[in-house]
Design an enzyme around this catalytic site. Structure first.
Site, PDB file in Angstrom:
ATOM      1  N   ASP A  25      -9.603  -3.889  -5.654  1.00 24.44           N
ATOM      2  CA  ASP A  25      -9.106  -2.964  -4.638  1.00 24.44           C
ATOM      3  C   ASP A  25      -9.705  -1.578  -4.863  1.00 24.44           C
ATOM      4  O   ASP A  25      -9.620  -1.026  -5.965  1.00 24.44           O
ATOM      5  CB  ASP A  25      -7.582  -2.897  -4.718  1.00 24.44           C
ATOM      6  N   SER A  40       0.847  -1.192   0.000  1.00 29.46           N
ATOM      7  CA  SER A  40       0.000   0.000   0.000  1.00 29.46           C
ATOM      8  C   SER A  40       0.886   1.247   0.000  1.00 29.46           C
ATOM      9  O   SER A  40       1.688   1.422  -0.913  1.00 29.46           O
ATOM     10  CB  SER A  40      -0.975  -0.040   1.182  1.00 29.46           C
ATOM     11  N   HIS A  72      -8.306  -4.863  -1.274  1.00 28.82           N
ATOM     12  CA  HIS A  72      -7.053  -4.298  -0.798  1.00 28.82           C
ATOM     13  C   HIS A  72      -6.323  -5.250   0.146  1.00 28.82           C
ATOM     14  O   HIS A  72      -5.098  -5.285   0.185  1.00 28.82           O
ATOM     15  CB  HIS A  72      -7.336  -2.971  -0.085  1.00 28.82           C
TER      16      HIS A  72
END
Length: 726
Positions: free
Chosen positions: A665, A579, A699
């Site tokens: 995501d 991320s 995600h």
């Protein structure tokens, strides 16, 4: 290891080629050309085919690791007690716990009645109970997640919440991966669902004290939680009442209930400012009232406590200093100048949270990079004692959780180190005893004494001392540096992990999967870089906005420290981040490509300039306080353009790169790593770059523990291959 008797693996085909289709944009007089923006069209068959071709290429290029991947998966599985139970947590008249079962992806949530209201010792379930047997007498299965997940490629439980009288269970599920949940309510007496169905919810719901209504939040087009709703049981969602709408695009909203059950609290917060509204259950007709109006740069949070017999709000705030102060205030709208200090601001100690109980307060804080729990005992006159809960290990992570009862005399703690598995303690405030309730079992004869942990310090470019936490098999470094006959075993391969954003601290933690790395001779390290919160608020401020470069240079300094002090060599050093940590991984690959033998970038935020220029994309506006607004400010544009991984791909030789992403995501869109890989392939010198896309995940990656183990085994096999340990 590859089976020497196995037939030779065919050479993989050439990597997929994304055709350049340049799009030109102008910002502040700067021209920017993007050749791969067409990969953004998620509905395009051509884009899907390209991602599937990338997956096929990655599979072909890593086919020689199939046996190692299976071995790592088998090791994770063999070390994990698959049929297991959590420590029961007491809430009102029941003990609640979770169960997992061998061979099943998901677990179940259960409860049993409290037998003795004066006994806070959790019951001990039968560890060898089969999936079809109760683990405790009188067990009631609340949710069987395997049954709920049946027929879905992806499944995530967003939250579950028992009504105050214990008869209803509200739960939310996501079967796509986009984090938009559907809420249903189960009658625990009849086991029949109520007709209520609430769709498009972010996470779970919160009950009111009467158990007649639930509150929930929804998101706007940019995936920002902006609305709080009240749903009356037995009515249609179309009739739900909009309780609060946050119109400032920088602010998220959420709702919760104080542990005392007296107040419902709506929190509105940006990255640097907060505002709370409270509803007193003793006076519900008064509605939600603003406790203290937002003031730019002032963050605060609320909890309800009873101190010296008086109802008070606890206010944790930064109005008097960046590392926060704990104050008290009346249970009514109160300006900051009327908040009364309880724990004064201390620049050496960052106060992070506070939990209120009838007889004590628990303050979560950190000092010198370590987490701490502080107990404030309450007496008739106020705080009667103030002390820390002590532990033996020099580097550890501690926090409290699973403490729902306002009147409980114990504090449930979670504790771990990089060698000590996650442990659950109950701290009895009355006797000051620390009682170990459970340590996560690691099967196969695991002994924490076989591993050593260290806290190292690297010197950053500006002289700042950056902490590193590292774990390895005991004696690994000494063996590597042994000057005796034979010259030592050689460098220790190291996986260096980093994040460095949002004031999120990556504290030392234990991982069963990591043992497959350590037991093959590698070490694992965490670079506690600026942008995180490990060293207080200044650490966060020093790695955001116009100081973001510190995050990357800190990580590079940590990598160089590991090389310069003889732990490893660049050829044996692999960087990993996910991320915002994936942005870090991409940036250091650009800035110090010769320092790493490999880079793993998970759901990586590598095209951050494009994202921050588009206010219609998920989360962009709410991120301005973290990264800046490049569309409004040319200096911000230039600064981000100077480090954004996608924009700074160069014609140099990069370390091998594995980029991993998820098609659904909503936080970091798959297109970012897809574009990044395409540009690396087109620009870098002899690039060795792989892209792996989970086509049915979000995600957080795949759902289900066995799928997650396979997923991590894939990454670890690639990492070990780069280290020369495959």
């Amino acid at each position: 290891m590859t089976d020497p008797a196995a037939p030779p693996v065919e050479q993989p085909a050439s990597p997929p080629v994304a055709t350049p289709r340049p799009v030109t944009a102008e910002h502040h007089g700067r021209t920017r050309v993007d050749a791969y923006d067409w990969l953004r069209d998620k509905e395009s068959p051509e884009v899907v085919a390209h991602l599937e071709a990338e997956n096929a290429y990655t599979e072909a290029r890593t086919a020689h690791l199939a046996g190692l991947r299976q071995s790592i998966f088998d090791e994770i599985k063999a070390r994990t007690r698959e049929t297991d139970l959590s420590v029961p947590t007491r809430n009102r008249g029941h003990w609640y716990y979770a169960r997992s079962f061998e061979g099943r992806e998901y677990g179940a949530s259960c409860r049993v009645p409290v037998a003795d209201p004066d006994d806070w010792t959790p019951p001990t379930p039968a560890e060898d109970a089969s999936p079809d047997e109760p683990a405790l007498p009188g067990e009631e299965v609340l949710l069987d997640l395997n049954a709920l997940a049946e027929g879905h490629d992806f499944f995530s439980l967003g939250g579950s919440s028992i009504s105050p009288d214990g008869t209803l269970l509200a739960y939310s599920v996501d079967v796509v991966g986009d984090e938009r949940y559907t809420v249903r309510i189960l009658d625990l007496g009849t086991r029949e669902p109520l007709p209520d169905v609430i769709e498009g919810v972010l996470g779970g719901v919160t009950w009111d004290r009467a158990g007649e209504n639930v509150y929930y939040s929804t998101v706007d087009e940019s995936w920002r939680a902006d609305k709080i709703w009240r749903h009356a049981l037995g009515t249609a969602q179309a009739d739900d009442e909009l309780v609060h709408h946050e119109t400032d695009g920088r602010f998220f909203v959420g709702l919760g209930r104080t542990r005392s059950d007296r107040f419902l609290v709506i929190a509105a917060g940006s990255k640097i400012t907060s505002e709370y509204r409270v509803l007193d259950a003793d006076d519900p007709d008064a509605g939600f009232r603003v406790f203290c109006e937002r003031r730019e740069g002032v963050e605060y949070s609320l909890d309800h406590a009873v101190i010296a017999g008086e109802d008070r709000f606890l206010v944790l705030h930064n109005a008097t200093g960046p590392d926060f102060e704990l104050a008290t205030a009346p249970i009514e709208p109160t300006p900051a100048d009327r908040w009364e200090p309880l724990v004064a601001h201390d620049p050496a100690t960052r106060l992070e949270d506070v939990d209120a109980f009838a007889g004590h307060l628990v303050v979560h804080q950190r000092s010198e990079g370590l987490t701490q729990l502080r107990i404030l005992e309450l007496g008739e006159a106020g705080v009667s004692d103030d002390y820390l809960v002590e532990f033996d290990e020099p580097v550890y992570t501690v926090g409290s959780g699973g403490n729902p009862a306002f009147t409980q005399p114990t504090v449930r703690l979670g504790y771990t180190t990089m060698a000590v598995p996650a442990s659950v303690y109950d701290y009895d405030v009355r006797t000051r005893e620390l009682l170990l309730r459970r340590r996560t079992p690691v099967l196969g004869g695991y002994d924490a004494a076989d591993y050593e942990e260290h806290r190292l310090w690297a010197t950053a470019d500006d002289g700042e001392q950056v902490p590193i936490s590292i774990v390895a098999r005991r004696g690994s470094r000494e063996a590597a540096l042994d000057p005796g006959e034979g010259g030592g075993t050689g460098p220790v391969p190291v996986l260096l992990y980093g994040y460095g954003a949002y004031e999120m601290s990556i504290d030392p933690y234990f991982s069963i999967a990591r043992l497959s790395l350590l037991d093959r001779g590698a070490a694992f390290a965490i670079a506690h870089v600026r942008g995180g919160g490990e060293m207080g608020r200044r650490w966060y401020d020093g790695g955001k906005m116009q100081h973001k470069q510190n995050t990357f240079s800190d990580f590079i300094a940590c990598a160089r420290h590991l090389v310069d002090t003889g732990w490893t060599t660049p050829e044996h050093l692999v960087a990993e981040g996910a991320s915002a940590g994936g942005l870090l991984a991409g940036a250091v690959a650009n800035q110090a490509p010769d320092l790493f033998g490999g880079v793993v970038a998970g759901v990586p935020f590598v095209d951050n300039l494009t994202t921050m220029l588009d206010a219609t994309l998920p989360l962009t506006v709410t991120e301005y306080d973290e990264w800046g607004d490049p569309a409004a400010d040319p200096d911000v544009y230039d600064y981000i353009a100077g480090y954004a991984p996608y924009d700074n791909v160069a014609a140099v030789r990069y370390p091998a790169i594995l980029a991993e992403t998820s098609f659904n995501d909503t936080r970091v869109l798959y297109v970012e790593p897809a574009k990044w890989v395409a540009r690396l392939r087109a620009t870098a010198v002899e690039p060795d770059v792989l892209l792996r896309t989970e086509m049915s995940a979000g995600h957080g990656g795949v759902s289900g523990r066995y799928k997650a183990w396979h997923d991590r085994a894939f990454s670890l096999a690639w990492i070990l291959d780069r280290m020369g340990l495959a």
